[in-house]
Design a protein around this motif. Structure first.
Motif, mmCIF file in Angstrom:
data_model
loop_
_atom_site.group_PDB
_atom_site.id
_atom_site.type_symbol
_atom_site.label_atom_id
_atom_site.label_comp_id
_atom_site.label_asym_id
_atom_site.label_seq_id
_atom_site.Cartn_x
_atom_site.Cartn_y
_atom_site.Cartn_z
ATOM 1 N N ARG A 108 0.842 -1.211 0.000
ATOM 2 C CA ARG A 108 0.000 0.000 0.000
ATOM 3 C C ARG A 108 0.875 1.259 0.000
ATOM 4 O O ARG A 108 0.734 2.153 0.825
ATOM 5 N N LEU A 109 1.763 1.346 -0.991
ATOM 6 C CA LEU A 109 2.732 2.438 -1.050
ATOM 7 C C LEU A 109 2.493 3.378 -2.228
ATOM 8 O O LEU A 109 3.400 4.123 -2.637
ATOM 9 N N THR A 110 1.288 3.357 -2.774
ATOM 10 C CA THR A 110 1.005 4.173 -3.957
ATOM 11 C C THR A 110 1.265 5.652 -3.707
ATOM 12 O O THR A 110 1.882 6.345 -4.522
ATOM 13 N N GLU A 111 0.803 6.160 -2.600
ATOM 14 C CA GLU A 111 0.985 7.580 -2.298
ATOM 15 C C GLU A 111 2.463 7.915 -2.088
ATOM 16 O O GLU A 111 2.946 8.964 -2.543
ATOM 17 N N ALA A 112 3.198 7.040 -1.422
ATOM 18 C CA ALA A 112 4.617 7.283 -1.197
ATOM 19 C C ALA A 112 5.412 7.255 -2.502
ATOM 20 O O ALA A 112 6.427 7.946 -2.645
ATOM 21 N N GLY A 216 8.961 2.565 1.023
ATOM 22 C CA GLY A 216 8.995 1.351 1.820
ATOM 23 C C GLY A 216 10.432 0.875 1.906
ATOM 24 O O GLY A 216 11.342 1.606 2.296
ATOM 25 N N GLY A 217 10.652 -0.371 1.494
ATOM 26 C CA GLY A 217 12.009 -0.912 1.466
ATOM 27 C C GLY A 217 12.661 -0.820 0.107
ATOM 28 O O GLY A 217 13.779 -1.304 -0.082
ATOM 29 N N VAL A 240 13.930 -3.677 -5.261
ATOM 30 C CA VAL A 240 12.859 -4.098 -4.346
ATOM 31 C C VAL A 240 13.448 -5.051 -3.306
ATOM 32 O O VAL A 240 14.380 -5.807 -3.621
ATOM 33 N N PRO A 241 12.940 -5.053 -2.075
ATOM 34 C CA PRO A 241 13.468 -5.973 -1.050
ATOM 35 C C PRO A 241 13.491 -7.418 -1.524
ATOM 36 O O PRO A 241 12.555 -7.881 -2.193
#
Length: 563
Positions: A108-112, A216-217, A240-241
């Motif tokens: 859920r990182l769309t905004e970030a 995120g990561g 990506v992690p």
């Protein structure tokens, strides 16, 4: 009338499908459609219609505009005097970083991610240019932002020149200066990037870190590759992690195994059983049934059209070469042959299924052109199926929400399945006809019809064919791998209920209008008059065809001599 005759009469009437639209069903359909519109259309539009950076509506540029931007960028590289355009007919494909998109969706990182969607998006146009570099033919791949036309990066995909070639100028190059000049031309400033000192010791790569780009990561680097004193690659690269990449690989591998065994091999077994059933009942089957022949031809014809529509973009996407350099004759012949065989399998499945259902208590499930009631049944089945499609949209929305909240389901992107990579994306919604005819014909009509002859219960009989059908969708970019099979197992039993209660045509039309609306939605909401008109045309087309068939059938009935 005797008691025995009355019993047979009642059993016959109970077996006849019902084509009435009840008030509870209509209300459920309206509620389901409203839920679908709210959750899957209106809320996403409100969330993503406006760009947080610009406060303006986000719209896509065309492929032609993307190609023009790429050619303009190439010509502006004055220090690349040895680079010339070989062909003025570029190929533009949609490309995506599906791993990054999946990670953003799952966490859920769309905004970030939004602040980095201009310079380093996961979705982009890839413009493939046929060029001459250092006297050799090559392919220059330029990534273009799909919304603002900004150049994201580039890569030479062909065979590089060697040091022995005359075209390679022997010179000492300041790799760092050239790399910094390259990233500046791509819209990055030196203050946004930190050079990785260890990369300065490399002879073929300089790597920059973007310190502020942490989603995120996931982290962002900008990589510049050199070969023989020339920049051959310059692009942003998201890392990506490892935990997510490992999970996605495991999910994809499991899905591929299920698809191969549970769908491909089991569908092949059903195909053989359909042929065996037709041979066994050959004296009782109408092989010249115009209705079944027409259904098979329509499904096969649309599949062949889709192969023609799909292959150039798919091959360009896979091999990174312009469409003009692709020889597709062999691929078209092979894929076309497979598609024709699938059409033959559908024909035998429909024939065998008809015979099997006629032997059961569920008779009269498929009136054909030769049936006097065909012209009356067809439009009633269509409207009833359309009402069920509204209900199915709501059920599907509820299943997705349950999978997302209860099981952490997430989705990603897949360029190979995108209509953006078709020759003519406007033909994409035609696949709704192919899917409805072939899937209902093979799995519901024949598969369930065959097994219910042995187990005497259509619901138990429908389990295996519905699972096979569901496994055919397991490789869609939705995780965990069981998400779509669970959804389609439920949807498949609803289709089976519709077929048993309201006949084959109602189930087919419910499937058709469900897929038709989903596939036409992007055109209806595309923001252009032509797109909205095209989407509306695809929704109206079944009405025109069905009422045209009704009128033709009525004329046929009226021309028959009265007994």
């Amino acid at each position: 009338m005797s008691f025995t005759h009355q019993a047979h009469h009642d059993a016959h009437n109970q077996a006849a499908p019902s084509y009435y639209i009840t008030k509870p069903l209509l209300i459920a359909s309206i509620v389901g459609f409203i839920v679908f519109l709210t959750v899957q259309v209106i809320i996403p539009l409100l969330q993503f219609e406006v760009s947080p950076e610009e406060g303006a509506q986000v719209s896509m540029i065309t492929k032609t505009e993307a190609a023009d931007k790429a050619i303009q960028y190439m010509k502006q590289q004055s220090w690349r005097s040895e680079l010339t355009l070989r062909s003025a007919d570029p190929t533009v494909v949609y490309q995506t970083d599906s791993t990054l998109a999946g990670y953003i969706s799952k966490e859920r990182l769309t905004e970030a991610f939004q602040p980095w969607s201009r310079k380093a998006p996961y979705d982009r146009y890839q413009v493939l240019l046929s060029v001459v570099r250092g006297g050799r033919p090559d392919v220059l791949s330029i990534d273009v932002n799909m919304t603002n036309g900004q150049i994201i990066g580039f890569n030479f995909t062909g065979r590089p020149a060697t040091a022995a070639d005359d075209s390679v100028v022997s010179r000492t190059l300041d790799y760092r200066a050239v790399a910094e000049q390259t990233i500046k031309q791509l819209g990055w400033s030196s203050s946004e990037l930190n050079i990785q000192q260890e990369s300065l010791n490399s002879k073929d790569e300089i790597r920059f870190t973007v310190p502020k780009a942490k989603v995120g990561g996931a982290t962002l680097d900008f990589v510049v590759h050199f070969h023989n004193n020339d920049v051959v690659t310059a692009k942003p690269v998201w890392e990506v992690p490892l935990s997510y990449k490992t999970e996605e690989l495991q999910q994809t591998a499991t899905a591929s195994s299920i698809y191969k065994i549970g769908y491909t091999w089991m569908s092949l077994l059903l195909s053989i059983l359909a042929l065996v059933a037709c041979i066994r009942y050959r004296k009782l089957i109408r092989f010249r049934s115009g209705t079944i022949i027409t259904l098979s031809i329509v499904s096969c014809g649309i599949s062949l059209l889709h192969i023609w529509n799909l292959l150039p973009g798919l091959i360009s996407l896979q091999f990174g070469v312009p469409a003009a350099q692709i020889r597709m004759e062999y691929a078209l012949i092979v894929q076309g042959g497979i598609t024709v065989l699938q059409g033959v399998v559908l024909y035998f499945s429909l024939l065998a299924g008809t015979r099997l259902w006629d032997q059961s208590k569920h008779r009269r499930l498929m009136p054909t052109w030769s049936s006097p009631e065909f012209g009356t049944v067809l439009p009633r089945a269509f409207w009833l199926g359309t009402v069920y499609a509204g209900l199915l949209l709501g059920v599907q929305t509820f299943i997705f929400a349950a999978l997302e909240t209860g099981f952490g389901a997430w989705s990603t992107t897949d360029a190979s399945q995108s209509p953006l990579n078709l020759r003519l994306p406007a033909l994409y919604p035609l696949l709704a006809w192919m899917a409805a005819i072939s899937e209902e014909g093979v799995y519901r009509w024949f598969g369930t019809g065959l097994l219910q002859r042995w187990v005497r219960n259509p619901w138990i009989a429908g389990l295996i064919p519905t699972l096979i059908w569901a496994f055919g969708h397991v490789t869609y970019p939705i995780f965990p791998f069981y998400s779509r099979p669970v959804e389609l197992l439920i949807m498949g039993f609803i289709f089976l209920y519709i077929m048993l209660r309201h006949g084959f045509w109602t189930a087919l039309f419910a499937h058709l209008m469900l897929d038709n609306l989903l596939m036409s939605m992007s055109y209806l909401l595309g923001g252009t008059v032509s797109g909205s008109a095209l989407g509306a045309l695809y929704l109206i087309l079944p009405v025109l065809i069905i009422y045209g068939l009704k009128n033709l059938h009525q004329r046929k009935v009226n021309m028959l001599p009265m007994s």
